[in-house]
Motif scaffolding. Structure first.
Motif, mmCIF file in Angstrom:
data_model
loop_
_atom_site.group_PDB
_atom_site.id
_atom_site.type_symbol
_atom_site.label_atom_id
_atom_site.label_comp_id
_atom_site.label_asym_id
_atom_site.label_seq_id
_atom_site.Cartn_x
_atom_site.Cartn_y
_atom_site.Cartn_z
ATOM 1 N N VAL A 171 -12.657 30.068 -4.930
ATOM 2 C CA VAL A 171 -13.062 28.986 -3.990
ATOM 3 C C VAL A 171 -12.314 28.677 -2.777
ATOM 4 C CG1 VAL A 171 -13.754 26.334 -4.212
ATOM 5 C CG2 VAL A 171 -13.960 27.974 -6.214
ATOM 6 N N ARG A 172 -12.972 28.813 -1.678
ATOM 7 C CA ARG A 172 -12.082 28.510 -0.623
ATOM 8 C C ARG A 172 -12.205 27.186 0.243
ATOM 9 N NH1 ARG A 172 -9.584 32.815 1.463
ATOM 10 N NH2 ARG A 172 -9.709 31.727 3.583
ATOM 11 N N LEU A 173 -11.407 26.626 0.962
ATOM 12 C CA LEU A 173 -11.611 25.530 1.629
ATOM 13 C C LEU A 173 -11.316 25.713 3.013
ATOM 14 C CD1 LEU A 173 -12.677 22.736 1.166
ATOM 15 C CD2 LEU A 173 -10.162 21.871 0.570
ATOM 16 N N GLU A 174 -12.244 25.767 3.936
ATOM 17 C CA GLU A 174 -11.774 25.996 5.313
ATOM 18 C C GLU A 174 -11.982 24.693 6.083
ATOM 19 O OE1 GLU A 174 -10.715 28.616 6.812
ATOM 20 O OE2 GLU A 174 -11.165 30.281 5.316
ATOM 21 N N ASN A 175 -11.022 24.587 7.301
ATOM 22 C CA ASN A 175 -11.326 23.602 8.306
ATOM 23 C C ASN A 175 -10.674 22.383 7.462
ATOM 24 O OD1 ASN A 175 -11.786 22.414 10.714
ATOM 25 N ND2 ASN A 175 -13.702 21.699 10.433
ATOM 26 N N TRP A 176 -9.725 22.327 6.745
ATOM 27 C CA TRP A 176 -9.312 21.357 5.624
ATOM 28 C C TRP A 176 -8.051 20.491 6.210
ATOM 29 C CZ3 TRP A 176 -4.146 21.296 4.559
ATOM 30 C CH2 TRP A 176 -3.481 22.578 4.670
ATOM 31 N N ARG A 177 -8.074 19.152 5.749
ATOM 32 C CA ARG A 177 -6.979 18.152 6.143
ATOM 33 C C ARG A 177 -6.692 17.554 4.823
ATOM 34 N NH1 ARG A 177 -8.229 14.341 10.688
ATOM 35 N NH2 ARG A 177 -8.021 16.277 11.803
ATOM 36 N N LEU A 178 -5.205 17.432 4.675
ATOM 37 C CA LEU A 178 -4.738 16.555 3.606
ATOM 38 C C LEU A 178 -4.988 14.904 3.911
ATOM 39 C CD1 LEU A 178 -2.805 17.064 1.064
ATOM 40 C CD2 LEU A 178 -1.037 16.579 2.650
ATOM 41 N N VAL A 179 -5.335 14.295 3.148
ATOM 42 C CA VAL A 179 -5.767 12.963 3.389
ATOM 43 C C VAL A 179 -5.172 12.152 1.983
ATOM 44 C CG1 VAL A 179 -7.566 11.030 3.346
ATOM 45 C CG2 VAL A 179 -7.784 13.599 4.366
ATOM 46 N N GLU A 202 -7.931 28.039 7.337
ATOM 47 C CA GLU A 202 -7.668 27.231 8.485
ATOM 48 C C GLU A 202 -7.479 25.634 8.273
ATOM 49 O OE1 GLU A 202 -5.999 28.585 11.369
ATOM 50 O OE2 GLU A 202 -6.193 30.354 10.212
ATOM 51 N N PRO A 203 -6.470 25.057 8.741
ATOM 52 C CA PRO A 203 -6.726 23.554 8.757
ATOM 53 C C PRO A 203 -7.293 23.005 9.785
ATOM 54 C CG PRO A 203 -4.432 24.204 9.394
ATOM 55 C CD PRO A 203 -5.085 25.522 9.199
ATOM 56 N N MET A 204 -7.935 21.851 9.640
ATOM 57 C CA MET A 204 -8.683 20.964 10.519
ATOM 58 C C MET A 204 -7.849 20.642 11.761
ATOM 59 S SD MET A 204 -10.624 17.155 10.231
ATOM 60 C CE MET A 204 -11.560 17.730 8.863
ATOM 61 N N PRO A 205 -8.256 20.832 13.128
ATOM 62 C CA PRO A 205 -7.206 20.465 14.253
ATOM 63 C C PRO A 205 -7.071 18.898 14.138
ATOM 64 C CG PRO A 205 -9.144 21.758 14.915
ATOM 65 C CD PRO A 205 -9.228 21.517 13.641
ATOM 66 N N GLU A 206 -5.805 18.544 14.749
ATOM 67 C CA GLU A 206 -5.733 17.324 14.289
ATOM 68 C C GLU A 206 -6.496 16.104 15.315
ATOM 69 O OE1 GLU A 206 -3.190 15.396 12.681
ATOM 70 O OE2 GLU A 206 -2.850 17.219 11.573
#
Length: 100
Positions: free
Chosen positions: A8-16, A68-72
């Motif tokens: 399971v992949r998570l792209e364009n992610w951000r820690l919340v 890849e993480p979500m851009p800030e």
């Protein structure tokens, strides 16, 4: 991850971190999840472990390979914002948000 489980992949992610709660979750675009449609933006359950290099994370229910993480500067859409607000009650598990 066990070979009998799909990746399971998570792209364009951000820690919340949830409002009024120290528990961290992830928001991102998922692929390979057995119950969530590929390409859907999702809010995970609480993170229980995360690689120091942030290459993977394990939540209460799923092991994610992180892309890849979500851009800030990118904002959440209204559906994700509403999901975060609904989770104010969170889960009664110890938080690792400060360690991430």
């Amino acid at each position: 991850m066990k070979a009998d489980h799909p990746e399971v992949r998570l792209e364009n992610w951000r820690l919340v971190t949830l409002p009024n709660d120290p528990n961290a979750v992830l928001v991102g675009t998922v692929t390979g999840h057995p119950r969530i449609q590929d390409g859907r933006r999702t809010l995970t359950t609480q993170i229980v472990e995360m690689a120091p290099d942030k290459s993977w994370a394990r939540t209460l229910n799923t092991h994610y390979v992180l892309g890849e993480p979500m851009p800030e500067e990118e904002e959440f859409d209204d559906r994700i914002k509403a999901g975060i607000e609904r989770r104010i009650w969170a889960w009664p598990h110890p938080s690792i948000a400060n360690d991430l």
